[in-house]
Design an enzyme around this catalytic site. Structure first.
Site, PDB file in Angstrom:
ATOM      1  N   LYS A 245       1.281   1.049  -5.228  1.00 20.82           N
ATOM      2  CA  LYS A 245       0.248   1.163  -4.190  1.00 20.82           C
ATOM      3  C   LYS A 245       0.900   0.946  -2.829  1.00 20.82           C
ATOM      4  CE  LYS A 245      -4.367  -0.815  -3.181  1.00 20.82           C
ATOM      5  NZ  LYS A 245      -5.350  -1.815  -3.643  1.00 20.82           N
TER       6      LYS A 245
ATOM      7  N   SER B 167      -9.931  -0.111  -4.298  1.00 18.52           N
ATOM      8  CA  SER B 167      -9.063   0.558  -3.349  1.00 18.52           C
ATOM      9  C   SER B 167      -7.812   1.185  -3.951  1.00 18.52           C
ATOM     10  CB  SER B 167      -8.657  -0.439  -2.265  1.00 18.52           C
ATOM     11  OG  SER B 167      -7.852  -1.469  -2.819  1.00 18.52           O
TER      12      SER B 167
ATOM     13  N   SER C 106     -10.274  -4.015  -6.973  1.00 17.59           N
ATOM     14  CA  SER C 106      -9.534  -2.825  -6.554  1.00 17.59           C
ATOM     15  C   SER C 106      -8.573  -2.249  -7.584  1.00 17.59           C
ATOM     16  CB  SER C 106      -8.771  -3.109  -5.254  1.00 17.59           C
ATOM     17  OG  SER C 106      -9.665  -3.089  -4.172  1.00 17.59           O
TER      18      SER C 106
END
Lengths: 477, 95, 479
Positions: free
Chosen positions: C66, C141, C165
């Site tokens: 990420k 996210s 997330s």
């Protein structure tokens, strides 16, 4: 109307750790800009702080020495504000649970006032960087070397009434922290910085007036002058029917005045909250006992001990304990077997003379206790006379040179050979029959002349007492 | 809880954000709706509850006072939007 | 069978046995990424991959990170304009550990800006799309991470989870995602959103893959003071699939109003299956659910407002043009550099910490957190794991959520309490709804019960193949 000045101090002291509070960068002063930095102390994204154990130890030591209460469950908080010297835009500090509360510092001013200054709190925090404005570029350069240098902030109650008390407190604080070894407290290098909160009120009033905070006070002298200036300014304002505005003012050493600091963003809402990246500290009784055992002997105790144990006069003990470096030096010489009073005389005489001539601080001198101890033992053994010893001392002072090497290189050893002395006396007596005649007819002055001649014959290296004795023996024979 | 445009201004200054004048009314409405929803917490009885900042009771995490080399200065400055060979540059910030 | 159909552990084993080669694997990953990137926009940065060094069961297996995880000299953006081309001069601890284990990083994954969002639409680099239906969001996210694993572009990803997330996008994309116990994975190098809640973890096809990844990245880190001491590295080896006697608690409060009926049925089917393998299942009450979202948002926004203050256009990243003085530089950079959801949360955070409101909001939330933790701790004195949905519904369409931030916050209700209480949670695929969209179930464990929930998830996956389904990329509108 008579006015009373009320003063409280916030003193920031840089701790003498090797590394910064939350990272392993060096705390050394004076590196090239931005060379003592890493991702942690410059607040790069994703980095995390880890507390230096020495910072806690030093803060606790200072707290104990200032007779404070140690907070057993203590935390760090974030103080949020934007400024380019603060790369994370928050300072890790302590608001809710500072490490020390309710300390006491007894002070004695030069004019003899004695009082206790109450310490409101002492907390740990990180220092900010340094900004230097470049007038050519019209830009400010940010140097983050100082970011993350550990500080303790010591906040007093508003207990001072005069500049003299403030100075006495700061001198006491500095000496205490130096004794503890937790800070070198050099105002010049900014390792001791002091903000003065000051207000005035009619004498006898119990209510506090509106205070101002003064910054940029870089010497004791500046502090005293700023206090005088600011008290006068506030009294004049009030007497003119105006109001004192609560604000931060900057002392200008050149203009001898304080000026309100321009603050565009007046909102001083720091939005403190517990620092989530640093787990709380639990100060155990075992830890405190351990630290207490490590506390060095403080000046007050040494003062008493030097008189009792070494038989020093009060004056000597005061001089020696006034600076930790001198006390350490004295004790080291005494431990090497030198006579304590002799050591004290040497320190207060030739040693302090050299320090002031060279503009040095005692803790920065090269001279080792062993060197002075050797000189004292040579004098005591009659191998060096006192005047020559002082000359040798001055010669070896700067670089802690070897005493014996110097003496032999310069042929300064005392002449104790009785035959050489007898020969010199013989020579002087035969060359000066008139003086012998004068002495015998009662002119004492002639004796001194004869001694001088013999000393000269022996190039000043003779033991003065032996010379006196030899001349007397000869005159009486 | 009522959120006024003045409050939006105040927290914007604290946050160094500057919403356009025409955005402020909408921001105030939005924030008020969220903050009012947060007020359900007032129904939770927390009398005598110690605020919990760290979820696990770990304590006294410290490192020894041993220096490590710092980052070479080029590495520190390489991401700076404005710099000279030694330092970060900002508009005048010294009084 | 194509390589992308293998789990990470299967691919690692095939590489060890010489059934495939590193070059072949790399080419397969690059081909998948080339085919999918235009469709799902899962990646922000695709640097040339480095040859693997080091050994582990996952050595040589392509993965990705990420984009809020710092990678040395590789752009790390948090999907925000304000970070510009920031290339950190350091690796995150997880990156160091994975590199030492022979991981092959394919690049940096798309996300909601600064991990603030549940849809991956707030990225400065454009939204990520759900591989099951490109008109729908992948969740957030860590949307890029879930989408890339679901599409078979990479075999696993490292995401971050502050309020769901990792788990929620894993549910929306039909893959397995785990938020481990707070403090078991070092946060050093994770760009903070809310420091007391953030935790990194794996997204992969299976629970076994997640266990293998956690074995590589968990462990005390001297650079993260909040990381926990403990025994690590045995999660994979202790997966037995044996759930006999496992006590599963079902909080009735998580299956009431607002929960989609298809989701409810699929999640409860997990309980049935575990029961059939010897677990006991019991319904109980968890009377804090109405407080978890406000508590979470107060704490998260407060910490975010402080954590994101360092982005000011001075040390790194982007700086606005045309400023008049220092304050103007700060304001322009931050106003233009942050997206609107990030600014909203910064303002909220500044508000709850500001003079006069701290006690009513922030302090109250810290008390709420204490109450929530106590209630979960009490539940775990009775049960070994809890079963809940991950999200009230399956993936919404793009643009549906952002118009109503409060509604979006409320959909985090099942995931945020774990972050508040520091607990581990895993999201596992447990079915599809009538639109063909994946449904996720959440298994929650007590603190340091990471192995327990992994084993329960593993038991479920031994008998189901929802986690093996791979989208064809043919559904939805043409991009």
């Amino acid at each position: 109307m008579t006015w009373e000045t009320v003063i409280g101090l916030e003193t920031h002291v840089e701790l003498a750790t090797r590394t910064k509070i939350f990272c392993s960068c060096t705390t050394e002063f004076g590196g090239a800009p931005n060379t003592h930095c890493c991702p942690v102390c410059t607040g790069m994204p994703g980095t995390l702080p880890v507390l230096n154990e020495k910072v806690l130890e030093f803060a606790v030591k200072a707290g104990l020495a200032l007779d404070g209460e140690i907070t057993h469950h203590c935390k760090f908080d974030r103080k949020n504000y934007f400024y380019p010297d603060l790369p994370k835009a928050y300072q890790v500090s302590q608001l809710y649970l500072p490490i020390v509360r309710n300390g006491k510092v007894p002070i004695r001013t030069q004019s003899g006032t004695e009082k206790i200054i109450r310490i409101h709190e002492l907390h740990m925090e990180e220092d900010a960087g340094k900004l230097v404005h470049d007038p050519w570029l019209d830009q400010t350069r940010c140097d983050y070397n100082r970011c993350g240098v550990p500080l303790i902030e010591i906040v007093t109650e508003p207990d001072f009434r005069t500049a003299e008390e403030v100075i006495a407190y700061l001198e006491k604080l500095r000496s205490t922290l130096q004794y503890l070894g937790v800070s070198d407290c050099k105002m010049q290098e900014g390792s001791l910085r002091c903000d003065v909160n000051l207000s005035v009120r009619p004498a006898g009033s119990a209510q506090l007036g509106t205070r101002t905070e003064m910054k940029n006070l870089n010497s004791f002298k500046a502090i005293a002058r700023a206090i005088a200036y600011e008290s006068r300014r506030q009294v004049e304002l009030i007497e003119e029917g105006k109001r004192v505005v609560q604000e931060t003012r900057r002392w200008d050493d050149n203009k001898d005045a304080t000026f309100a600091m321009r603050s565009k963003e007046n909102a001083q809402d720091y939005r403190y909250f517990p620092e989530p990246d640093i787990p709380p500290l639990e100060i155990t009784q075992e830890y405190l006992d351990h630290i207490r055992k490590e506390l060095p002997e403080m000046a007050e105790h040494k003062l008493i001990r030097y008189q009792a144990e070494f038989g020093l006069p009060l004056y000597d003990a005061q001089m020696l304990t006034g600076q930790k470096a001198l006390a350490d030096f004295f004790e080291a010489c005494a431990a090497l077997g030198s006579d304590p009073k002799q050591v004290s005389n040497w320190i207060m005489g030739p040693l302090m003379g050299q320090l002031s001539a060279k503009g040095l601080e005692a803790k920065d001198m090269a001279l080792s206790p062993a060197t002075l101890a050797r000189l004292i033992s040579l004098v005591k053994a009659g191998q060096l006379n006192r005047n020559t010893a002082v000359k040798v001392f001055e010669a070896v002072f700067d670089q802690d040179g070897d005493v014996d090497t110097y003496i032999s290189a310069h042929g300064l050893a005392q002449v104790n050979d009785p035959d050489a002395l007898a020969a010199a006396v013989e020579k002087v007596f035969s060359a000066n029959p008139q003086s012998i005649e004068d002495f015998r007819s009662g002119k004492e002055k002639a004796f001194g002349f004869l001694v001088g001649q013999v000393m000269r014959e022996l190039r000043g290296k003779a033991n003065p007492q032996a010379v006196n004795q030899a001349i007397r023996d000869k005159l009486n024979s | 809880m009522k959120i006024t445009e003045e409050m939006v201004d105040y927290i914007s200054v604290l946050s160094r954000l500057k919403p356009e004048p025409e955005e402020k009314a909408q921001l105030a409405t939005e924030l008020e709706r969220i903050v009012s929803y947060m007020d359900v917490l007032n129904r939770l009885d927390t009398a005598g509850v110690e605020p919990l900042s760290h979820v696990f009771p770990i304590k006294n995490v410290m490192r020894p006072d041993l220096p490590c080399p710092s980052l070479p200065r080029e590495g520190l400055l390489k991401n700076a939007p404005s710099e000279d060979p030694e330092a970060f540059l900002v508009p005048k910030a010294v009084e | 069978m194509e390589l992308y159909e293998l789990t990470a552990l299967e691919l690692g084993a095939a590489l060890k046995k010489g059934q495939t080669s590193p070059a072949e694997v790399l080419a397969a990953a690059q081909a998948r990424i080339a085919a999918w990137q235009p469709r799902n926009n899962a990646f922000i940065t695709l640097p040339p991959p480095a040859a693997p060094q080091g050994d582990s069961p996952l050595a040589g297996v392509p993965m990705a990170l990420k984009d809020n995880i710092c990678t040395k000299d590789v752009k790390t953006s948090c999907a925000s304009m304000i970070l510009g081309d920031f290339a950190p001069p350091y690796d995150a601890t997880v990156v160091e550990r994975l590199t030492a284990a022979g991981a092959v990083s394919m690049g940096k994954l798309n996300m909601d800006e600064f991990a603030m969002g549940s849809t991956s639409e707030t990225s400065f680099y454009g939204p990520t799309r759900n591989p099951w239906d490109p008109d729908r969001v992948p969740g957030g996210s860590s949307g890029g991470a879930a989408a890339a694993v679901a599409a078979g572009e990479i075999w696993y990803a490292i995401g971050s989870d502050t309020g769901g997330s990792i788990r929620q996008p894993a549910a929306y994309c039909g893959v397995t995602g785990m938020k481990p116990t707070y403090g078991t994975v070092s946060r050093y190098g994770l760009i903070a959103y809310a420091s007391s809640l953030d935790q990194m973890g794996p997204i992969a096809r299976s629970a076994a893959d997640c266990a293998a990844v956690l074995d590589l990245i968990q462990g005390k880190d001297p650079r993260d003071g909040t990381s926990l001491e403990g025994q690590y590295g045995t999660l994979l080896s202790s997966l037995t699939g044996d759930v006999k006697g496992l006590k599963v608690g079902i909080p009735a409060d998580c299956f009431g109003d607002g929960l989609d009926e298809e989701v409810r049925r699929a999640v409860l089917s997990v309980a049935e299956l575990l029961k059939s393998r010897g677990a006991t299942v019991e319904e109980f009450s968890l009377p804090v659910m109405e407080y978890v979202v406000p508590t979470y948002y107060i704490i998260a926004c407060a910490e975010a407002s402080s954590n994101l203050s360092r982005f000011d256009g001075v040390k790194y990243g982007w700086r606005a043009a045309g400023y008049e003085d220092l304050t103007d530089l700060y304001q322009r950079t931050r106003t233009e550099g942050f997206g609107s959801e990030v600014k909203r949360r910064i303002l909220l955070g500044s508000f709850v910490l500001s003079a006069g409101y701290y006690d009513a909001y922030y302090k109250k939330a810290l008390q709420g957190k204490a109450v929530i933790k106590d209630i979960y701790d009490a539940a775990f004195r009775k049960y070994d794991v809890l079963l809940t949905p991950v999200s009230p519904s399956t993936a919404p369409k793009l643009g549906e959520s952002l118009s109503d931030p409060l509604k979006m916050y409320l959909s985090d209700i099942y995931t945020v309490p774990l972050n508040l209480a520091g607990l581990p949670g895993i999201s596992i695929p447990c079915g599809f709804d009538s639109k063909g969209l994946p449904i996720g179930a959440q298994l929650i464990g007590p603190a340091l019960g990471d192995g327990t929930i992994l084993n329960a998830a593993h038991a479920f996956q031994l008998e189901t193949d929802f986690h093996k389904k791979i989208p064809t990329g043919k559904g939805g509108s043409v991009l």
